[in-house]
Enzyme design. Structure first.
Site, PDB file in Angstrom:
ATOM      1  NE  ARG A 116     -16.276 -36.720 -63.291  1.00 10.29           N
ATOM      2  CZ  ARG A 116     -17.220 -35.812 -63.025  1.00 10.29           C
ATOM      3  NH1 ARG A 116     -17.114 -34.572 -63.498  1.00 10.29           N
ATOM      4  NH2 ARG A 116     -18.263 -36.112 -62.274  1.00 10.29           N
ATOM      5  CE1 TYR A 172     -10.963 -38.339 -60.332  1.00 10.05           C
ATOM      6  CE2 TYR A 172     -12.089 -39.378 -62.162  1.00 10.05           C
ATOM      7  CZ  TYR A 172     -11.619 -39.429 -60.868  1.00 10.05           C
ATOM      8  OH  TYR A 172     -11.800 -40.559 -60.106  1.00 10.05           O
ATOM      9  CE  LYS A 223      -8.367 -40.591 -59.883  1.00  3.02           C
ATOM     10  NZ  LYS A 223      -7.753 -40.984 -58.599  1.00  3.02           N
ATOM     11  N   PRO A 282     -19.204 -40.324 -50.201  1.00  2.00           N
ATOM     12  CG  PRO A 282     -18.600 -40.123 -47.960  1.00  2.00           C
ATOM     13  CD  PRO A 282     -18.478 -41.043 -49.144  1.00  2.00           C
ATOM     14  NE  ARG A 284     -21.255 -42.278 -65.520  1.00  3.77           N
ATOM     15  CZ  ARG A 284     -20.410 -41.302 -65.220  1.00  3.77           C
ATOM     16  NH1 ARG A 284     -20.289 -40.268 -66.027  1.00  3.77           N
ATOM     17  NH2 ARG A 284     -19.647 -41.354 -64.156  1.00  3.77           N
TER      18      ARG A 284
HETATM   19  P1  NAD Z   1     -14.011 -39.350 -51.239  1.00  7.26           P
HETATM   20  O1  NAD Z   1     -13.674 -38.446 -52.383  1.00  7.26           O
HETATM   21  O2  NAD Z   1     -15.388 -39.304 -50.697  1.00  7.26           O
HETATM   22  O3  NAD Z   1     -12.980 -39.087 -50.045  1.00  7.26           O
HETATM   23  C1  NAD Z   1     -11.683 -38.667 -50.322  1.00  7.26           C
HETATM   24  C2  NAD Z   1     -10.880 -38.661 -49.035  1.00  7.26           C
HETATM   25  O4  NAD Z   1      -9.619 -38.062 -49.359  1.00  7.26           O
HETATM   26  C3  NAD Z   1     -11.495 -37.821 -47.921  1.00  7.26           C
HETATM   27  O5  NAD Z   1     -11.551 -38.586 -46.721  1.00  7.26           O
HETATM   28  C4  NAD Z   1     -10.527 -36.662 -47.780  1.00  7.26           C
HETATM   29  O6  NAD Z   1     -10.410 -36.147 -46.463  1.00  7.26           O
HETATM   30  C5  NAD Z   1      -9.207 -37.267 -48.260  1.00  7.26           C
HETATM   31  N1  NAD Z   1      -8.236 -36.269 -48.668  1.00  7.26           N
HETATM   32  C6  NAD Z   1      -8.450 -35.170 -49.416  1.00  7.26           C
HETATM   33  N2  NAD Z   1      -7.319 -34.451 -49.526  1.00  7.26           N
HETATM   34  C7  NAD Z   1      -6.356 -35.124 -48.844  1.00  7.26           C
HETATM   35  C8  NAD Z   1      -4.979 -34.883 -48.591  1.00  7.26           C
HETATM   36  N3  NAD Z   1      -4.347 -33.800 -49.067  1.00  7.26           N
HETATM   37  N4  NAD Z   1      -4.287 -35.790 -47.865  1.00  7.26           N
HETATM   38  C9  NAD Z   1      -4.913 -36.899 -47.381  1.00  7.26           C
HETATM   39  N5  NAD Z   1      -6.225 -37.172 -47.573  1.00  7.26           N
HETATM   40  C10 NAD Z   1      -6.932 -36.284 -48.305  1.00  7.26           C
HETATM   41  O7  NAD Z   1     -13.625 -40.836 -51.588  1.00  7.26           O
HETATM   42  P2  NAD Z   1     -13.950 -41.714 -52.879  1.00  7.26           P
HETATM   43  O8  NAD Z   1     -15.072 -41.123 -53.686  1.00  7.26           O
HETATM   44  O9  NAD Z   1     -14.037 -43.101 -52.393  1.00  7.26           O
HETATM   45  O10 NAD Z   1     -12.651 -41.570 -53.791  1.00  7.26           O
HETATM   46  C11 NAD Z   1     -11.440 -42.200 -53.417  1.00  7.26           C
HETATM   47  C12 NAD Z   1     -10.597 -42.389 -54.655  1.00  7.26           C
HETATM   48  O11 NAD Z   1     -11.337 -43.169 -55.595  1.00  7.26           O
HETATM   49  C13 NAD Z   1     -10.216 -41.101 -55.387  1.00  7.26           C
HETATM   50  O12 NAD Z   1      -8.906 -41.233 -55.900  1.00  7.26           O
HETATM   51  C14 NAD Z   1     -11.208 -41.049 -56.519  1.00  7.26           C
HETATM   52  O13 NAD Z   1     -10.745 -40.299 -57.620  1.00  7.26           O
HETATM   53  C15 NAD Z   1     -11.329 -42.518 -56.859  1.00  7.26           C
HETATM   54  N6  NAD Z   1     -12.540 -42.887 -57.592  1.00  7.26           N
HETATM   55  C16 NAD Z   1     -13.754 -42.590 -57.066  1.00  7.26           C
HETATM   56  C17 NAD Z   1     -14.893 -42.936 -57.805  1.00  7.26           C
HETATM   57  C18 NAD Z   1     -16.266 -42.591 -57.296  1.00  7.26           C
HETATM   58  O14 NAD Z   1     -17.220 -42.657 -58.095  1.00  7.26           O
HETATM   59  N7  NAD Z   1     -16.441 -42.265 -56.035  1.00  7.26           N
HETATM   60  C19 NAD Z   1     -14.766 -43.576 -59.046  1.00  7.26           C
HETATM   61  C20 NAD Z   1     -13.492 -43.885 -59.541  1.00  7.26           C
HETATM   62  C21 NAD Z   1     -12.377 -43.533 -58.788  1.00  7.26           C
END
Ligand code: NAD
Length: 249
Positions: free
Chosen positions: A148, A151, A155, A187, A209
C-alpha cells in the site's frame, strides 16, 4: 432527523462508501448532491432514493470542479470520498502511478474544498457550524500495510491536509475531519480480490487481519459519516477518526 436543513456534497457517490453515505444522509433529512463519473451508478442511486440529486463530476478536472462550484448554492457539509487503491511497493509504483494516486486521492480534495470553501464559511457564519470530511484510511500515517506504498502516502497526506484546514478555520466554526476506515466490502475491494493471484486466499487474508473476524460493511461506516457531517460532532475537528473493527488496536 439528524441532518434536517443541511445541504451536503459527496464525491464518489455511485458505489461503495460514498453511495451508502449519500443514502444515509438523505434518510437523515439532508439535501444531498451526489457526484461521480459513473453515470449508471448515479442513475441507480437516484432511482433508489429520489430525494438525492445526482450530477456527473470528474474530480480530476479542475475546470469542471470550478464550473460545478459556481453553479451550486452553498453547502453546509462536504464529504470528499473519492480515492483509488494502487497495489504494490515503491518498486511497483511508476511516476505516473504516483501522480495519478496523488491527483485523485489528495489534489481532488484540495480542488473541491478550495472551490466550495467560501460557501461553507458563509453557512458556518449563518448557522454556527459547517463541516468538511475527507476520506483517509487506516493505511496512512496511522499504520503501514504491505503493498500500500503510494496509497498509504496519499492517505497520510489527506490527514495532514485535514489538520491544516481544521487549524485555519476552527475559529470560524468550519470543522474538518478525516475518516479512516478499515477494510470495507465495496465493489473496488471485490475487484482487488478478484484480480489477486489466488482470490480465495486473498479474501481469507483480508479477513484474517480483522480482529472481529469479518470485513466492514458500508453500513458500518455510514453512521460515522452522518455523525461527522452533523451538528452532533460540532466540537470535533482536526481528527483522524478510525472505524476499523480493531485492526489498529
Ligand atoms: P469504490 O472504490 O468501490 O468506488 C470509488 C468510486 O469513485 C467509483 O464510483 C468511481 O466511479 C468513483 N471515481 C473514480 N474516479 C473518479 C473521478 N475522477 N471523479 C469522480 N469519481 C470518481 O469505493 P470505496 O471502496 O467505498 O472507496 C471510497 C473511498 O474510501 C476511497 O477514498 C477509498 O480509498 C476509501 N477507503 C476504502 C476502503 C475499502 O476497504 N473499501 C478502506 C479505507 C478507505
Amino acid at each position: 432527523m439528524r441532518l434536517e436543513g443541511k445541504r451536503i456534497f459527496i464525491s464518489a457517490a455511485a458505489q461503495g462508501i460514498g453511495r451508502a453515505s449519500a443514502l444515509a444522509c438523505a434518510r437523515e433529512g439532508a439535501e444531498v448532491v451526489a457526484t461521480d463519473v459513473n453515470i449508471e451508478g448515479l442513475r441507480t442511486l437516484s432511482a433508489e432514493d429520489s430525494r438525492i440529486e445526482t450530477l456527473p463530476l470528474d474530480v480530476c478536472d479542475g475546470s469542471a470542479v470550478s464550473a460545478f462550484a459556481s453553479a451550486q448554492t452553498p453547502f453546509d457539509a462536504i464529504f470528499n470520498c473519492v480515492g483509488f487503491v494502487h497495489n504494490g511497493t515503491i518498486l511497483d509504483c511508476e511516476e505516473e502511478d504516483w501522480d495519478f494516486s496523488f491527483d485523485l486521492n489528495v489534489k481532488s480534495a484540495y480542488r473541491l474544498t478550495r472551490a466550495l470553501l467560501p460557501g461553507l464559511l458563509d453557512r458556518a457564519n449563518q448557522t454556527g457550524t459547517a463541516a468538511i470530511l475527507n476520506m483517509a484510511s487506516m493505511a496512512s500515517s496511522i499504520k503501514g500495510f504491505p503493498n500500500r506504498f503510494v496509497y498509504g502516502a496519499t492517505k497520510a497526506a489527506v490527514i495532514g491536509f485535514t489538520k491544516s484546514i481544521a487549524a485555519d478555520y476552527a475559529s470560524r466554526r468550519l470543522r474538518c475531519n478525516a475518516l479512516c476506515p478499515g477494510t470495507v466490502d465495496t465493489p473496488s475491494l471485490r475487484e482487488r480480490i478478484a484480480t489477486a493471484a489466488d482470490p480465495v486466499q486473498a479474501e481469507k487474508d483480508f479477513i484474517a487481519r480483522q480482529p472481529m473476524g469479518r470485513l466492514a460493511a458500508v453500513g458500518d461506516i455510514a453512521p460515522m459519516v452522518v455523525f461527522l457531517l452533523s451538528d452532533e460532532s460540532r466540537f470535533v475537528t482536526g481528527q483522524a477518526v478510525l472505524v476499523d473493527g480493531g485492526v489498529t488496536i
